[in-house]
Design a protein around this motif. Sequence first.
Motif, PDB file in Angstrom:
ATOM      1  N   ILE A 190       0.838  -1.204   0.000  1.00 24.11           N
ATOM      2  CA  ILE A 190       0.000   0.000   0.000  1.00 24.11           C
ATOM      3  C   ILE A 190       0.869   1.249   0.000  1.00 24.11           C
ATOM      4  CG2 ILE A 190      -1.532   1.382   1.461  1.00 24.11           C
ATOM      5  CD1 ILE A 190      -3.051  -0.635  -0.125  1.00 24.11           C
ATOM      6  N   ALA A 191       1.972   1.226   0.758  1.00 24.48           N
ATOM      7  CA  ALA A 191       2.883   2.379   0.769  1.00 24.48           C
ATOM      8  C   ALA A 191       3.463   2.618  -0.613  1.00 24.48           C
ATOM      9  CB  ALA A 191       4.004   2.148   1.788  1.00 24.48           C
ATOM     10  N   ASN A 192       3.844   1.548  -1.309  1.00 27.44           N
ATOM     11  CA  ASN A 192       4.370   1.669  -2.669  1.00 27.44           C
ATOM     12  C   ASN A 192       3.316   2.193  -3.637  1.00 27.44           C
ATOM     13  OD1 ASN A 192       7.192   0.696  -3.572  1.00 27.44           O
ATOM     14  ND2 ASN A 192       6.687  -0.690  -1.897  1.00 27.44           N
ATOM     15  N   LEU A 193       2.111   1.650  -3.544  1.00 28.67           N
ATOM     16  CA  LEU A 193       1.041   2.106  -4.440  1.00 28.67           C
ATOM     17  C   LEU A 193       0.722   3.576  -4.198  1.00 28.67           C
ATOM     18  CD1 LEU A 193      -1.238  -1.039  -4.208  1.00 28.67           C
ATOM     19  CD2 LEU A 193      -0.115  -0.211  -6.285  1.00 28.67           C
ATOM     20  N   PHE A 194       0.737   3.981  -2.929  1.00 26.12           N
ATOM     21  CA  PHE A 194       0.509   5.391  -2.616  1.00 26.12           C
ATOM     22  C   PHE A 194       1.604   6.258  -3.220  1.00 26.12           C
ATOM     23  CE2 PHE A 194       1.493   9.004   0.207  1.00 26.12           C
ATOM     24  CZ  PHE A 194       0.330   9.742   0.034  1.00 26.12           C
ATOM     25  N   MET A 195       2.876   5.855  -3.057  1.00 21.75           N
ATOM     26  CA  MET A 195       3.971   6.648  -3.600  1.00 21.75           C
ATOM     27  C   MET A 195       3.979   6.639  -5.129  1.00 21.75           C
ATOM     28  SD  MET A 195       5.448   8.409  -1.434  1.00 21.75           S
ATOM     29  CE  MET A 195       6.400   9.099  -2.778  1.00 21.75           C
ATOM     30  N   ALA A 196       3.562   5.519  -5.732  1.00 25.80           N
ATOM     31  CA  ALA A 196       3.427   5.503  -7.195  1.00 25.80           C
ATOM     32  C   ALA A 196       2.377   6.527  -7.619  1.00 25.80           C
ATOM     33  CB  ALA A 196       3.037   4.103  -7.667  1.00 25.80           C
ATOM     34  N   GLY A 197       1.280   6.586  -6.850  1.00 25.24           N
ATOM     35  CA  GLY A 197       0.262   7.596  -7.131  1.00 25.24           C
ATOM     36  C   GLY A 197       0.804   9.000  -6.972  1.00 25.24           C
ATOM     37  N   VAL A 198       1.620   9.212  -5.947  1.00 29.78           N
ATOM     38  CA  VAL A 198       2.179  10.545  -5.691  1.00 29.78           C
ATOM     39  C   VAL A 198       3.086  10.991  -6.824  1.00 29.78           C
ATOM     40  CG1 VAL A 198       3.751  11.863  -4.218  1.00 29.78           C
ATOM     41  CG2 VAL A 198       1.975  10.454  -3.183  1.00 29.78           C
ATOM     42  N   ILE A 199       4.015  10.110  -7.266  1.00 27.59           N
ATOM     43  CA  ILE A 199       4.951  10.543  -8.310  1.00 27.59           C
ATOM     44  C   ILE A 199       4.196  10.857  -9.602  1.00 27.59           C
ATOM     45  CG2 ILE A 199       5.527   8.204  -9.139  1.00 27.59           C
ATOM     46  CD1 ILE A 199       8.380   9.213  -9.616  1.00 27.59           C
ATOM     47  N   MET A 200       3.164  10.078  -9.907  1.00 23.81           N
ATOM     48  CA  MET A 200       2.410  10.351 -11.140  1.00 23.81           C
ATOM     49  C   MET A 200       1.515  11.580 -10.986  1.00 23.81           C
ATOM     50  SD  MET A 200       1.720   6.516 -12.647  1.00 23.81           S
ATOM     51  CE  MET A 200       1.190   5.727 -11.126  1.00 23.81           C
ATOM     52  N   ALA A 201       1.002  11.806  -9.768  1.00 28.95           N
ATOM     53  CA  ALA A 201       0.197  13.004  -9.533  1.00 28.95           C
ATOM     54  C   ALA A 201       1.055  14.268  -9.593  1.00 28.95           C
ATOM     55  CB  ALA A 201      -0.511  12.898  -8.176  1.00 28.95           C
ATOM     56  N   VAL A 202       2.245  14.197  -9.013  1.00 30.13           N
ATOM     57  CA  VAL A 202       3.170  15.329  -9.082  1.00 30.13           C
ATOM     58  C   VAL A 202       3.582  15.589 -10.529  1.00 30.13           C
ATOM     59  CG1 VAL A 202       5.501  16.100  -8.474  1.00 30.13           C
ATOM     60  CG2 VAL A 202       4.021  15.112  -6.722  1.00 30.13           C
ATOM     61  N   ALA A 203       3.851  14.513 -11.277  1.00 29.76           N
ATOM     62  CA  ALA A 203       4.213  14.667 -12.685  1.00 29.76           C
ATOM     63  C   ALA A 203       3.089  15.298 -13.480  1.00 29.76           C
ATOM     64  CB  ALA A 203       4.574  13.303 -13.278  1.00 29.76           C
ATOM     65  N   ARG A 204       1.851  14.892 -13.203  1.00 33.69           N
ATOM     66  CA  ARG A 204       0.696  15.489 -13.880  1.00 33.69           C
ATOM     67  C   ARG A 204       0.613  16.986 -13.561  1.00 33.69           C
ATOM     68  NH1 ARG A 204      -3.201  18.142 -15.348  1.00 33.69           N
ATOM     69  NH2 ARG A 204      -5.370  17.488 -15.551  1.00 33.69           N
ATOM     70  N   GLU A 205       0.965  17.332 -12.328  1.00 31.46           N
ATOM     71  CA  GLU A 205       0.902  18.719 -11.896  1.00 31.46           C
ATOM     72  C   GLU A 205       1.990  19.568 -12.543  1.00 31.46           C
ATOM     73  OE1 GLU A 205      -0.561  21.924 -10.407  1.00 31.46           O
ATOM     74  OE2 GLU A 205      -1.482  20.037  -9.760  1.00 31.46           O
ATOM     75  N   VAL A 206       3.240  19.083 -12.491  1.00 33.39           N
ATOM     76  CA  VAL A 206       4.355  19.936 -12.931  1.00 33.39           C
ATOM     77  C   VAL A 206       4.542  19.942 -14.442  1.00 33.39           C
ATOM     78  CG1 VAL A 206       5.573  19.743 -10.733  1.00 33.39           C
ATOM     79  CG2 VAL A 206       6.086  18.118 -12.572  1.00 33.39           C
ATOM     80  N   THR A 207       4.046  18.913 -15.137  1.00 31.30           N
ATOM     81  CA  THR A 207       4.168  18.913 -16.596  1.00 31.30           C
ATOM     82  C   THR A 207       2.923  19.460 -17.272  1.00 31.30           C
ATOM     83  OG1 THR A 207       3.324  16.641 -16.868  1.00 31.30           O
ATOM     84  CG2 THR A 207       5.698  16.909 -16.525  1.00 31.30           C
ATOM     85  N   GLY A 208       1.835  19.562 -16.533  1.00 33.17           N
ATOM     86  CA  GLY A 208       0.617  20.153 -17.081  1.00 33.17           C
ATOM     87  C   GLY A 208      -0.272  19.197 -17.844  1.00 33.17           C
ATOM     88  N   GLY A 209      -0.052  17.895 -17.729  1.00 37.53           N
ATOM     89  CA  GLY A 209      -0.890  16.950 -18.462  1.00 37.53           C
ATOM     90  C   GLY A 209      -0.666  15.516 -18.026  1.00 37.53           C
ATOM     91  N   LEU A 210      -1.339  14.594 -18.709  1.00 40.39           N
ATOM     92  CA  LEU A 210      -1.329  13.187 -18.329  1.00 40.39           C
ATOM     93  C   LEU A 210      -0.240  12.359 -19.002  1.00 40.39           C
ATOM     94  CD1 LEU A 210      -5.143  12.262 -18.372  1.00 40.39           C
ATOM     95  CD2 LEU A 210      -3.714  12.810 -16.403  1.00 40.39           C
ATOM     96  N   TRP A 211       0.415  12.899 -20.019  1.00 42.71           N
ATOM     97  CA  TRP A 211       1.259  12.031 -20.840  1.00 42.71           C
ATOM     98  C   TRP A 211       2.534  11.584 -20.156  1.00 42.71           C
ATOM     99  CZ3 TRP A 211      -1.055   9.486 -24.335  1.00 42.71           C
ATOM    100  CH2 TRP A 211      -2.214  10.028 -24.921  1.00 42.71           C
ATOM    101  N   TRP A 212       3.132  12.408 -19.310  1.00 44.54           N
ATOM    102  CA  TRP A 212       4.307  11.964 -18.552  1.00 44.54           C
ATOM    103  C   TRP A 212       3.938  10.808 -17.624  1.00 44.54           C
ATOM    104  CZ3 TRP A 212       7.268  10.664 -14.549  1.00 44.54           C
ATOM    105  CH2 TRP A 212       8.643  10.860 -14.617  1.00 44.54           C
ATOM    106  N   PRO A 213       2.910  10.943 -16.777  1.00 46.64           N
ATOM    107  CA  PRO A 213       2.549   9.804 -15.928  1.00 46.64           C
ATOM    108  C   PRO A 213       2.109   8.570 -16.707  1.00 46.64           C
ATOM    109  CG  PRO A 213       1.019  11.642 -15.611  1.00 46.64           C
ATOM    110  CD  PRO A 213       2.172  12.157 -16.394  1.00 46.64           C
TER     111      PRO A 213
END
Length: 297
Positions: A190-213
């Motif tokens: 669960i900790a890994n899945l949460f952190m996987a969600g975090v890195i992809m959510a941060v990527a969505r935020e800082v790149t401005g879209g879904l394609w990086w995640p």
Amino acid sequence: MKTHASVLGKIVLSFVMVMVAMTIVSFIFAVVGVASGKNLDELGTSIGESLLVHYLQMILFIASSFAMYAFFERRKGWSFGLKQPHGAAFALHGAVGGIILISLSAVFIWACGGIAWQTAAWDQDMLVPMLKGAVLFVGVAISEEIYSRGYIQGLLRYHYGKTPAIVVSSILFALLHSMNPGVFSTPLPIANLFMAGVIMAVAREVTGGLWWPIGLHLTWNYFQGYIYGFNVSGTVSEYSLLSATDQGPAWISGGIFGIEGSVISVVVLILGTMAVNMLYRNRRKQLDETAVPSLRK
């Protein structure tokens, strides 16, 4: 209070629509299976392993996301994240990032004595299953990112801001995998899945879209299962270039859950999140400066 109830209701409705449709499909599969003489154990296995069922679930999550956005959110002005300038380039960046992060996790687990590797003897019969695996994980990456980062994170960001959207969408992303084999064997999956969600959510935020995640999600899963030979979130890949055998404690090797059951991958994902934020933070500043008022909430 009204806003909280509305947001929660929309998230629940988006998920329930998928589950109701999947229940109907599973019932139809069961009826057909019983008619063909299968017992309950055989039915459960055939439904769980059916690629048709998996692809249908992906389609339903995408359809649910777009339907909820079209009916309730389209006129509010917040971005879903798919119409992103240079999307292909960002997808490639994310794919490379996923390969780097999963490779670091795998090598560190091996170096710490968590697993032993054997090279699989190449056989032409492996090619088709490995291509099927690539197609499957493309579908997984697109459907889960559209739902978790496109719809849910976008909805939460519009109402509550960036940080709550990242945290809550990552919690929900982890809970989406709560039926996977071995997910509660230790706290680490669960900790890994949460952190996987975090890195992809941060990527969505800082790149401005879904394609990086999307790119990261694809290569993280594919290389984990079909290259390095680990279970992928508890599920076993049909073929892999390397065969990983546990020989250390589960908190290092990942155990039955795979790399995402190891403390090493938690650390790698935390460091990866920091790296993504640093690499793209200037773009985030540019996005904030040009954002419409509704997206600054």
